[in-house]
Design a protein around this motif. Structure first.
Motif, PDB file in Angstrom:
ATOM      1  N   LEU A 127      10.024  -0.231  -1.276  1.00  0.00           N
ATOM      2  CA  LEU A 127       8.810   0.395  -1.872  1.00  0.00           C
ATOM      3  C   LEU A 127       7.611  -0.001  -1.227  1.00  0.00           C
ATOM      4  O   LEU A 127       6.699   1.021  -0.838  1.00  0.00           O
ATOM      5  N   LEU A 128       7.392  -1.185  -0.600  1.00  0.00           N
ATOM      6  CA  LEU A 128       6.149  -1.811   0.165  1.00  0.00           C
ATOM      7  C   LEU A 128       6.207  -0.918   1.130  1.00  0.00           C
ATOM      8  O   LEU A 128       5.103  -0.416   1.770  1.00  0.00           O
ATOM      9  N   ASP A 129       7.232  -0.691   1.951  1.00  0.00           N
ATOM     10  CA  ASP A 129       7.139  -0.089   3.232  1.00  0.00           C
ATOM     11  C   ASP A 129       7.144   1.493   3.219  1.00  0.00           C
ATOM     12  O   ASP A 129       6.530   2.251   3.888  1.00  0.00           O
ATOM     13  N   MET A 130       7.481   2.164   1.991  1.00  0.00           N
ATOM     14  CA  MET A 130       7.130   3.513   1.664  1.00  0.00           C
ATOM     15  C   MET A 130       5.516   3.674   1.295  1.00  0.00           C
ATOM     16  O   MET A 130       4.871   4.576   1.720  1.00  0.00           O
ATOM     17  N   ASP A 131       4.957   2.569   0.794  1.00  0.00           N
ATOM     18  CA  ASP A 131       3.528   2.866   0.089  1.00  0.00           C
ATOM     19  C   ASP A 131       2.712   2.409   1.238  1.00  0.00           C
ATOM     20  O   ASP A 131       1.669   2.992   1.567  1.00  0.00           O
ATOM     21  N   GLN A 132       2.887   1.229   1.843  1.00  0.00           N
ATOM     22  CA  GLN A 132       2.146   0.678   2.902  1.00  0.00           C
ATOM     23  C   GLN A 132       2.614   0.041   4.203  1.00  0.00           C
ATOM     24  O   GLN A 132       3.053  -1.143   3.991  1.00  0.00           O
ATOM     25  N   LEU A 135       2.283  -3.671   6.038  1.00  0.00           N
ATOM     26  CA  LEU A 135       1.424  -4.478   5.092  1.00  0.00           C
ATOM     27  C   LEU A 135       2.379  -5.779   4.951  1.00  0.00           C
ATOM     28  O   LEU A 135       3.681  -5.677   4.797  1.00  0.00           O
ATOM     29  N   ILE A 136       1.907  -7.119   5.036  1.00  0.00           N
ATOM     30  CA  ILE A 136       2.587  -8.316   4.909  1.00  0.00           C
ATOM     31  C   ILE A 136       2.197  -8.951   3.690  1.00  0.00           C
ATOM     32  O   ILE A 136       1.130  -9.291   3.600  1.00  0.00           O
ATOM     33  N   CYS A 137       3.380  -9.169   2.855  1.00  0.00           N
ATOM     34  CA  CYS A 137       3.089  -9.725   1.403  1.00  0.00           C
ATOM     35  C   CYS A 137       4.520  -9.931   0.713  1.00  0.00           C
ATOM     36  O   CYS A 137       5.376  -9.635   1.440  1.00  0.00           O
ATOM     37  N   ASP A 138       4.161 -10.601  -0.246  1.00  0.00           N
ATOM     38  CA  ASP A 138       5.604 -10.891  -1.004  1.00  0.00           C
ATOM     39  C   ASP A 138       5.851  -9.527  -1.442  1.00  0.00           C
ATOM     40  O   ASP A 138       5.212  -8.977  -2.624  1.00  0.00           O
ATOM     41  N   PRO A 139       7.022  -8.925  -0.974  1.00  0.00           N
ATOM     42  CA  PRO A 139       7.497  -7.723  -1.648  1.00  0.00           C
ATOM     43  C   PRO A 139       7.741  -7.509  -2.878  1.00  0.00           C
ATOM     44  O   PRO A 139       7.358  -6.639  -3.765  1.00  0.00           O
ATOM     45  N   ARG A 140       8.159  -8.376  -3.738  1.00  0.00           N
ATOM     46  CA  ARG A 140       8.356  -8.657  -5.075  1.00  0.00           C
ATOM     47  C   ARG A 140       7.272  -8.588  -5.863  1.00  0.00           C
ATOM     48  O   ARG A 140       6.829  -8.049  -7.026  1.00  0.00           O
ATOM     49  N   GLN A 145       2.787  -6.039  -8.973  1.00  0.00           N
ATOM     50  CA  GLN A 145       1.327  -5.459  -9.015  1.00  0.00           C
ATOM     51  C   GLN A 145       1.417  -3.924  -9.244  1.00  0.00           C
ATOM     52  O   GLN A 145       0.483  -3.651 -10.161  1.00  0.00           O
ATOM     53  N   GLN A 146       2.019  -3.285  -8.437  1.00  0.00           N
ATOM     54  CA  GLN A 146       2.103  -1.883  -8.583  1.00  0.00           C
ATOM     55  C   GLN A 146       2.638  -1.480  -9.960  1.00  0.00           C
ATOM     56  O   GLN A 146       2.212  -0.483 -10.595  1.00  0.00           O
ATOM     57  N   TYR A 147       3.574  -2.066 -10.532  1.00  0.00           N
ATOM     58  CA  TYR A 147       4.249  -1.642 -11.623  1.00  0.00           C
ATOM     59  C   TYR A 147       3.230  -2.010 -13.086  1.00  0.00           C
ATOM     60  O   TYR A 147       2.901  -1.167 -13.810  1.00  0.00           O
ATOM     61  N   ALA A 148       2.388  -3.055 -12.662  1.00  0.00           N
ATOM     62  CA  ALA A 148       1.272  -3.555 -13.811  1.00  0.00           C
ATOM     63  C   ALA A 148       0.334  -2.453 -13.716  1.00  0.00           C
ATOM     64  O   ALA A 148      -0.384  -1.755 -14.709  1.00  0.00           O
ATOM     65  N   LEU A 149       0.007  -1.862 -12.484  1.00  0.00           N
ATOM     66  CA  LEU A 149      -1.069  -1.233 -12.223  1.00  0.00           C
ATOM     67  C   LEU A 149      -0.780   0.582 -12.874  1.00  0.00           C
ATOM     68  O   LEU A 149      -1.576   0.960 -13.425  1.00  0.00           O
ATOM     69  N   THR A 150       0.447   0.551 -12.690  1.00  0.00           N
ATOM     70  CA  THR A 150       1.110   2.025 -13.181  1.00  0.00           C
ATOM     71  C   THR A 150       0.962   2.133 -14.571  1.00  0.00           C
ATOM     72  O   THR A 150       0.547   2.973 -15.196  1.00  0.00           O
TER      73      THR A 150
END
Length: 155
Positions: A127-132, A135-140, A145-150
């Motif tokens: 998902l991280l690679d698909m979105d951004q 980007l280097i961050c903790d994927p989970r 973050q994205q689930y909460a925003l959605t």
């Protein structure tokens, strides 16, 4: 984002790598011998770790989420109705990654079989690679973050 390059004794590479991953969010590590072959050159991309408040906790991210059983059902129904498995869309991959993350959170961290956590990590990286890409961050944490925003956007 920046790149870190280190020249160290080959016996110290694990210790140096561990220290760097604790201090920064890091990308892939590349190892090369020095010209004289006596030491090791380490190259890795890095970024500052986000402040903890930037990422929702699992409890915050999944507070309003449907039950795990309900999400498993949604995933199965979605796949059953899909005409083309190569174009499932972001919503599917986000919900799948969140579902796998939630299941991994139930897993005993001391368990010998870490397949559940590895599967959750792989779905999150996808998902991280698909979105951004890049980007280097903790994927989970990104999935949470994205689930909460959605959920916030949908309400």
């Amino acid at each position: 984002m920046f790149e870190i390059r280190v020249i160290c004794d080959p016996d110290d590479t694990d210790r140096v790598t561990t220290a760097l991953t604790l201090a920064f969010t890091t990308g892939d590590l590349r190892r090369y011998p020095t010209r004289d072959g006596k030491r090791t050159r380490l190259h890795l991309t890095a970024d500052h770790r986000p402040a903890p408040q930037d990422w929702p906790t699992p409890e915050q991210a999944y507070a309003s989420a449907p039950s795990i059983n309900s999400e498993i059902g949604w995933t199965a129904r979605f796949l059953a109705g899909a005409e083309c498995f190569t174009e499932l869309g972001r919503e599917f991959y986000l919900r799948k990654a969140a579902l796998l993350d939630r299941i991994a959170l139930l897993d005993d961290p001391s368990a010998m079989d870490r397949d559940v956590i590895g599967t959750a990590e792989a779905a999150a990286v996808f998902l991280l690679d698909m979105d951004q890409p890049g980007l280097i961050c903790d994927p989970r944490a990104y999935v949470r973050q994205q689930y909460a925003l959605t959920l916030t956007d949908d309400q």
